[in-house]
Design an enzyme around this catalytic site. Structure first.
Site, PDB file in Angstrom:
ATOM      1  CE1 TYR A 183      36.596 164.943 -33.045  1.00 33.01           C
ATOM      2  CE2 TYR A 183      38.323 166.572 -32.806  1.00 33.01           C
ATOM      3  CZ  TYR A 183      37.147 166.002 -32.369  1.00 33.01           C
ATOM      4  OH  TYR A 183      36.499 166.520 -31.263  1.00 33.01           O
TER       5      TYR A 183
ATOM      6  CD1 TRP B 173      35.096 170.719 -34.569  1.00 34.45           C
ATOM      7  CD2 TRP B 173      33.957 172.559 -34.059  1.00 34.45           C
ATOM      8  NE1 TRP B 173      34.453 170.481 -33.394  1.00 34.45           N
ATOM      9  CE2 TRP B 173      33.733 171.596 -33.052  1.00 34.45           C
ATOM     10  CE3 TRP B 173      33.342 173.803 -33.946  1.00 34.45           C
ATOM     11  CZ2 TRP B 173      32.917 171.839 -31.947  1.00 34.45           C
ATOM     12  CZ3 TRP B 173      32.538 174.047 -32.851  1.00 34.45           C
ATOM     13  CH2 TRP B 173      32.325 173.073 -31.872  1.00 34.45           C
TER      14      TRP B 173
END
Length: 771
Positions: free
Chosen positions: A114, A116
């Site tokens: 998980y 960015w």
């Protein structure tokens, strides 16, 4: 010297920049000329591209290398690493993946990954690792996001979908032209709007809010923080007790019902179940009327203020905005469900400038007036492994293999994880109760990560494979959430022996016999071309013109033309609910859910309900403690670039700042910029104090993102020397329905730091031993 607008471009989650370089080093990042409000976050990368935290070569934890999988896992985070060759590292990873999948099955490999990692569509780490692991038989995955997990599960029961609406919010243009009153539960924090998934060409949140205010719209900021709405719009500030938003909304709804200000025609035509919710408001079956007086006793907003706001909302074109942060509290499903119900009672859903929006200000794209590009991503293939966990249940999974858990109406069992493989993201940032997670992190036999810098995630791994940054590779930034497409030209050579994720997986795949399947015979540039050309084909089918890739490389960017009309969420449903039904069982807005009723969850009833949080200021055990708000930081994206100059400049004596109200600071004898210990029975951390009357008394605000820096032996148990709030937060699910994180339901005490604080070592690399 080149003009700035002739320099190559790179794109990131915090904006697009022109890249200046000299003698193989990036010397400056210049704001993209099309961006009226560039973020300063990106500049923080300049001093760390080749700094002491950079990982220069493959590394293996010393005990693991000497003793093999499962050796001395309690030393993770405290042990030297041994530098090895790429050949050695590839073979170690290939052999370990083969061992685990052959002995325990692919479900024993966890790859939640998980985070960015990159704005580029090809070098998107999560896509790369999932594609690779699917080539070797799959992995246990995670579902939902830390940002709004509770909403991802509850809203589809109410509106039929969440993802269809969160990024299709009514545009700021429609709000400017039609809205009278903008009521923001959780505010509209511009600092969060600095970022956007997939890259940003033009920051629009500040201009959108300013234009709305200039048109005469009145804002109401319902948040413990006055700064959660831009100061210049002069918003009315209501500061309820944290985690009491649902009670406040119920008090507003009761006023609308009691004074017959609700839209009965809308509720009858577009909704189901309002009668059962109305009965609950009136005290059936618990005998408690959810009046403004009742709500006031819980949230500490005066009953007269609640009445007045409800009447203003009913007499105005009102936009109800709920921030994503409202989901990150105990019973975080309820605020969104209650807010949808409140908007339905007003009867303005689907009208220009009215209704509801999920997360204005949360990221740059919410309310952006742009055409949604049908952007192609790297294909991940099919994962044949069925096991999964809700995203925030990592520690439970590791500590309780085989144990049952409930999720969205079904019961599952946690898999027995032997190997974690992570590329992109940092669980030592996202997860709650990091001291508990650190114990859980000892359970797997092997942890492999791709990282570019020595953060806590890398330090707690067994095998660390150094990856490149966006400035060290080419890519293409394109997303349905931003109108700009940017060709990201490689600016400098990779640092040390670092490789991009694609090449890392190709090397491992070669040793496992899946390289051809993984790569399909394409190199980086061929994949970029494939992704862009597929996007261009799909765009043409929607009458969106895009140049050839060669033309894009020449021009470096393009902007997709905006639509003629502003977006209005749920407008087609309002126009004709029979021909445009929602994807709920009834086709309508489900204020009462028969589906959820069948789940029989005591922590998530079948209609919006006030449920007392596990920790809050009104609780019997509050005992004068402060409610901790651990919101998103203003100087970084999550923990990315915390070690960069921009983030470090905001720290106090090297520690993350904590915001206190003057009254709370005075009663504790704490002065401005003093170091304090923030603590509860889960852990503690050291912070520097900022005293400010723009925070509600009884509340402390400590942003997330400080790199986890645990005290070694001899210090306080569970102490983070740097100031990471997730040593304090609770690791518990929102409910059995969504199992989302509840970081914002957290009580702490704050005291002056006695003696000399231990030096911060978050940005120091571990000891490296040459292999």
């Amino acid at each position: 010297m080149k003009n700035t607008d002739e320099l190559p471009l790179t794109s990131s989650h915090w904006g697009t920049f022109r890249v200046a370089s000299e003698n193989g080093k990036v010397t400056a990042l210049h704001a993209f000329e099309q961006d009226p409000d560039p973020s300063p976050i990106g500049h923080g990368i300049l001093d760390v591209l080749d700094g002491p935290t950079r990982i220069s070569a493959p590394m293996v934890r010393k005990s693991w290398l000497e003793g093999g999988p499962g050796t001395a896992t309690d030393k993770r985070g405290d042990e030297p690493f041994v530098e090895v060759s790429w050949e050695k590292a590839e073979q170690l990873v290939a052999d370990e993946l083969n061992r685990v999948r052959h002995e325990f099955g692919n479900e024993a490999i966890f790859a939640g990954c998980y985070g960015w990692a990159s704005a580029g569509r090809f070098h998107h780490a999560q896509s790369q690792i999932h594609r690779f692991l699917n080539c070797i038989g799959g992995y246990t995955k995670s579902v939902n996001t830390y940002s709004f997990a509770a909403a991802e599960v509850i809203v589809p029961h109410v509106l039929g979908s969440y993802r269809d609406y969160v990024y299709a919010a009514t545009s700021w243009q429609s709000i400017k032209d039609h809205t009278d009153l903008f009521v923001a539960f959780g505010g509209v924090p511009l600092k969060n709007g600095q970022i956007g998934q997939g890259g940003i060409g033009k920051h629009c949140q500040r201009d959108g809010i300013r234009a709305a205010a200039d048109s005469g719209i009145k804002f109401v900021n319902i948040s413990p923080l006055r700064s959660d709405v831009l100061e210049e719009v002069n918003a009315q500030w209501l500061a309820p007790r944290p985690s009491t938003d649902t009670a406040l909304i119920l008090g507003l709804a009761h006023t609308l019902l009691n004074e017959q200000l609700h839209d009965i025609e809308f509720l009858d035509r577009y909704c189901v179940g309002f009668d059962k919710f109305a009965a609950y408001l009136c005290g059936d079956p618990d005998g408690i009327e959810k009046s403004a007086d009742w709500a006031s006793a819980i949230c500490e907003i005066p009953a007269a203020t609640i009445h007045d706001l409800a009447r203003r909302m009913a007499s105005s074109r009102t936009m109800v905005s709920v921030s994503w942060s409202l989901t990150r509290q105990d019973h975080g499903e309820q605020p969104f469900w209650a807010a949808i119900t409140l908007a339905a009672m007003l009867g303005q859903i689907g009208l220009p400038g009215g209704g509801i929006g999920f997360g204005y200000g949360a990221v740059n794209s919410i309310g952006n007036h742009h055409t949604s590009l049908p952007a192609t991503a790297l294909p991940q293939g099919q994962n044949p492994v069925e096991s999964f966990i809700p995203v925030a249940r990592i520690s439970d999974m590791l500590l309780k293999p085989g144990a049952p858990f409930d999720y969205n109406g079904k019961r599952y069992n946690y898999p027995d994880i032997r190997l974690i493989y992570w590329a992109g993201g940092n669980p030592f940032h996202h997860h709650q109760d990091l001291n508990r997670m650190r114990q859980a992190w000892q359970k797997p036999e092997t942890i492999i990560v791709h990282e570019w810098c020595w953060n806590a995630h890398a330090k707690h791994a067994d095998i660390v494979l150094p990856c490149t940054t966006t400035l060290e590779r080419s890519d293409i930034a394109q997303t349905p959430r931003d109108p700009f497409v940017v060709y990201m030209e490689q600016a400098i050579e990779p640092f040390g022996e670092s490789r991009n994720d694609y090449d890392i997986f190709r090397g491992i795949g070669e040793r496992m016999g899946v390289e051809a399947v993984f790569s399909e015979g394409r190199d980086e540039q061929q994949w970029i071309a494939w992704i862009y050309d597929r996007t261009r084909e799909k765009a043409a089918a929607q009458h969106i013109e895009m140049p050839s890739l060669e033309e894009l490389k020449r021009d470096r960017w393009l902007e997709i033309m905006a639509p003629d009309k502003p977006k209005i969420m749920l407008s087609t449903f309002r126009q004709n609910p029979d021909t445009n039904p929602l994807r709920t069982p009834s086709g309508k807005i489900e204020i009462y859910s028969e589906t959820i009723a069948t789940f029989d969850y005591d922590d998530c009833p079948p209609h919006p309900t006030w449920l007392e949080p596990i920790e809050w200021l009104g609780g019997a055990d509050a005992g004068g403690r402060l409610h901790l708000i651990s919101n998103q930081p203003s100087t970084k994206l999550h923990s990315q670039l915390d070690h960069g100059s921009h983030s470090r400049a905001a720290k106090i004596d090297g520690h993350e700042p904590i915001l206190l109200n003057p009254h709370d600071a005075q009663t504790r004898g704490i002065g401005s910029e003093e170091l304090v210990r923030v603590f509860n029975d889960r852990g503690s951390c050291v912070c520097g104090v900022i005293i400010d009357d723009r925070i509600r008394p009884g509340v402390a605000q400590l942003s997330t993102g400080a790199w986890f820096d645990p005290e070694k032996s001899g210090g306080s148990v569970g102490l983070c020397k740097h100031g990471n709030p997730n040593v304090l937060t609770i690791d518990k699910g929102t409910s059995r329905l969504a199992q989302g994180p509840i970081a914002h339901s957290c009580l702490v005490e704050v005291e002056r730091m006695e003696g000399v604080a231990a030096p911060v070592s978050a940005f120091q690399a571990p000891e490296i031993v040459k292999g």
